[in-house]
Design a protein around this motif. Structure first.
Motif, short mmCIF file in Angstrom:
data_model
loop_
_atom_site.label_atom_id
_atom_site.label_comp_id
_atom_site.label_asym_id
_atom_site.label_seq_id
_atom_site.Cartn_x
_atom_site.Cartn_y
_atom_site.Cartn_z
N LEU A 72 1.85 -0.53 -1.60
CA LEU A 72 3.37 -0.03 -1.33
C LEU A 72 4.49 0.78 -1.71
CD1 LEU A 72 4.09 -3.65 -0.08
CD2 LEU A 72 3.65 -1.66 1.22
N SER A 73 4.42 1.58 -3.47
CA SER A 73 4.67 2.25 -4.03
C SER A 73 4.47 3.41 -3.08
CB SER A 73 4.39 2.24 -5.86
OG SER A 73 3.00 3.08 -5.91
N ASN A 74 3.60 4.02 -2.56
CA ASN A 74 3.74 5.40 -1.85
C ASN A 74 4.03 5.06 -0.26
OD1 ASN A 74 2.49 7.43 0.22
ND2 ASN A 74 -0.10 6.97 0.12
N LEU A 106 -4.54 -8.62 9.76
CA LEU A 106 -4.21 -10.10 9.14
C LEU A 106 -4.04 -10.27 7.53
CD1 LEU A 106 -7.44 -12.12 10.42
CD2 LEU A 106 -5.41 -11.25 11.99
N THR A 107 -2.65 -10.85 7.74
CA THR A 107 -1.59 -11.37 6.31
C THR A 107 -1.29 -12.11 6.79
OG1 THR A 107 -0.33 -10.13 5.27
CG2 THR A 107 0.38 -10.42 7.73
N PHE A 108 -1.39 -13.36 5.72
CA PHE A 108 -1.25 -14.70 5.56
C PHE A 108 -0.34 -14.92 4.14
CE2 PHE A 108 -5.77 -13.93 7.30
CZ PHE A 108 -5.75 -14.66 8.20
N ARG A 109 0.47 -14.61 4.01
CA ARG A 109 1.93 -15.31 2.97
C ARG A 109 2.43 -15.03 2.97
NH1 ARG A 109 -1.26 -18.21 4.09
NH2 ARG A 109 -2.66 -18.59 2.16
N ASN A 110 2.15 -12.93 3.11
CA ASN A 110 2.15 -12.13 2.66
C ASN A 110 4.13 -11.43 2.59
OD1 ASN A 110 -0.10 -12.05 0.87
ND2 ASN A 110 -0.51 -10.97 2.75
N VAL A 111 4.21 -11.50 3.50
CA VAL A 111 5.53 -10.19 3.55
C VAL A 111 6.52 -11.21 2.93
CG1 VAL A 111 7.44 -10.23 5.89
CG2 VAL A 111 4.98 -10.56 5.61
N ASP A 163 11.90 -4.94 -0.71
CA ASP A 163 12.28 -3.58 0.10
C ASP A 163 11.09 -3.07 0.78
OD1 ASP A 163 15.27 -4.60 0.70
OD2 ASP A 163 15.61 -3.81 -1.71
N ASN A 164 9.98 -2.88 0.42
CA ASN A 164 8.40 -2.30 1.41
C ASN A 164 8.18 -3.03 2.21
OD1 ASN A 164 7.38 -3.94 -0.05
ND2 ASN A 164 7.34 -2.65 -1.88
N GLU A 165 8.22 -3.69 2.77
CA GLU A 165 8.23 -3.90 4.29
C GLU A 165 7.79 -2.92 5.24
OE1 GLU A 165 12.62 -5.54 4.79
OE2 GLU A 165 10.94 -5.11 2.94
N ASP A 166 9.03 -2.25 5.59
CA ASP A 166 8.43 -1.14 6.82
C ASP A 166 7.36 -0.70 6.19
OD1 ASP A 166 11.03 -2.09 7.90
OD2 ASP A 166 11.87 -0.41 7.16
N VAL A 167 6.98 -0.28 4.74
CA VAL A 167 5.57 0.91 4.06
C VAL A 167 4.71 0.31 5.00
CG1 VAL A 167 5.06 2.08 2.83
CG2 VAL A 167 6.75 2.44 2.76
N ALA A 173 8.23 -6.58 13.47
CA ALA A 173 7.09 -5.64 13.95
C ALA A 173 7.98 -4.91 14.48
CB ALA A 173 6.25 -6.75 14.05
N LYS A 174 7.99 -4.88 15.47
CA LYS A 174 9.27 -3.99 16.40
C LYS A 174 9.70 -2.64 16.12
CE LYS A 174 9.71 -7.57 20.19
NZ LYS A 174 11.47 -8.44 21.17
N LYS A 175 10.24 -2.73 14.67
CA LYS A 175 10.61 -2.06 14.15
C LYS A 175 9.38 -0.24 13.87
CE LYS A 175 13.57 0.29 10.30
NZ LYS A 175 14.05 -0.01 8.66
N ALA A 176 8.63 -0.58 13.62
CA ALA A 176 7.16 0.04 13.42
C ALA A 176 6.09 -0.58 14.48
CB ALA A 176 6.26 -1.28 12.34
N GLY A 177 6.82 -0.48 16.09
CA GLY A 177 6.64 -0.46 17.09
C GLY A 177 5.30 -0.84 17.46
#
Length: 279
Positions: A141-143, A158-163, A170-174, A219-223
Motif C-alpha cells: 500500500l506504499s505504492n 475477498l478481504t477479512f478484517r483488514n480495512v 490513510d491508505n484505504e483508497d489505494v 467502496a463506492k468512492k472507488a467505483g
C-alpha cells in the motif's frame, strides 16, 4: 498406503514475489497424502480434512459456509484474497478452487511489519497438489499505483478484517482502487470487518471497528456498486466499548487473564458482511 515420493513443491514464503507470478518451487521429499479430493461444494470445503483442527473451532464465530455462500464463490472462479494471515480461509478456498478455478493471495512485502505467516508454507508442503495451482502477488500500500494483477483478470476479491489496518495509515483508497482495477466487470468484492456503532466517529479505526456506512462510502468512492449485506457474522453480545478495542475479545485477549471468561462468553466481534460488484 502412503508412499515416499519426489515431488516438485510449490511453496509459499514471506519473501517478495513478482506480482501474479507462480509461487517459488523447490524439489524435496514429502509423504504423499492419502487424499487429493477436490471439495465440490462450499459445505464440503468447510468440512474437508485439509483444514487445521484449531481453525475449525472458530467456525462458530466466522460462519465460513454461510459467508462464502453469500459472496457467491464458485469452483470455476479466480479468487484473490487480501493478506490471508495464517491462512484460515486459504485452507477452505484453495482446495475448493484447485481443480477448475484458482486461489491467489495478496501478501505483504518481505520485511514489512506484518509479514506472511509461515503456517501457509507448512500447509502447502503438506498438500503440494493444491499448492502448485496457487499464486501470490504483493500487496504494497506504499505504492499509490498498486496493481494486483492484470486489469479485469479476477472474478472475486475477498478481504477479512483488514480495512481498519488500512484506515490507520490513510491508505484505504489505494486498496479499494486496486481491487476495482483487478476485478472483471461484474466481478465481486466481499468484505468482512469489525462493525462500529453508527454514532461513533473514528476515521483512523483506532478501536479496530469500522462504521458500516463508512465502509460502503469507501467502496463506492472507488467505483463499486453496493449489492447488499448479510448478518451472518453479527454478534449482539459485542458492546464495542473495551479498553483495548476489538483486540480485547478472542482470539487476541489483549487484557490477558483479566476478565478472560467474560470476553470468551462474548465471543469474537460483531462483524459486517458486505457485497459489492464492479459495474
Amino acid at each position: 498406503m502412503k508412499q515416499l515420493i519426489l515431488i516438485t513443491l510449490m511453496t509459499l514464503s514471506s519473501c517478495a514475489t513478482h506480482q501474479g507470478a507462480p509461487l517459488k518451487s523447490a524439489t524435496e521429499e514429502v509423504i504423499a497424502p492419502e487424499f487429493y479430493i477436490t471439495p465440490k461444494t462450499i459445505e464440503k470445503a468447510v468440512s474437508s480434512p485439509y483444514r487445521t483442527p484449531e481453525f475449525k473451532e472458530r467456525d462458530m464465530y466466522r460462519h465460513p459456509e454461510d459467508t462464502l455462500t453469500f459472496f457467491g464463490v464458485k469452483p470455476t472462479m479466480k479468487v484473490l484474497e487480501i493478506t490471508p494471515g495464517t491462512g484460515w480461509y486459504t485452507e477452505i478456498l484453495a482446495p475448493f478452487l484447485n481443480e477448475r478455478g484458482q486461489y491467489i493471495m495478496a501478501t505483504h512485502p518481505a520485511g514489512s511489519a506484518a509479514p506472511q505467516s509461515g503456517h501457509i508454507a507448512e500447509w502447502s508442503k503438506k498438500y503440494p497438489d493444491i499448492a502448485k495451482n496457487m499464486k501470490s502477488t504483493i500487496f504494497d500500500l506504499s505504492n499509490p499505483n498498486l496493481e494486483l494483477g492484470e486489469e479485469g483478470s479476477i472474478d472475486m476479491v475477498l478481504t477479512f478484517r483488514n480495512v481498519h489496518n488500512w484506515m490507520a495509515k490513510d491508505n484505504e483508497d489505494v486498496a479499494f482502487k486496486a481491487f476495482f482495477k483487478v476485478l472483471r466487470k461484474g466481478g465481486i468484492l466481499g468484505v468482512v470487518e469489525h462493525r462500529a456503532p453508527n454514532d461513533r466517529t473514528d476515521p483512523k479505526a483506532s478501536t479496530g471497528y469500522v462504521r458500516e456506512s463508512d465502509m460502503i462510502k469507501m467502496a463506492k468512492k472507488a467505483g463499486f456498486k453496493y449489492l447488499g449485506k448479510s448478518e451472518v457474522n453479527s454478534n449482539p453480545k459485542d458492546t464495542k466499548d473495551y479498553e483495548k478495542g476489538v483486540w480485547t475479545l478472542p482470539p487476541t485477549f489483549a487484557l490477558k487473564k483479566t476478565d478472560r471468561e467474560k470476553y470468551q462468553a462474548i465471543g469474537e466481534s460483531d462483524r459486517m458482511t458486505l457485497k459489492f460488484s464492479r459495474p
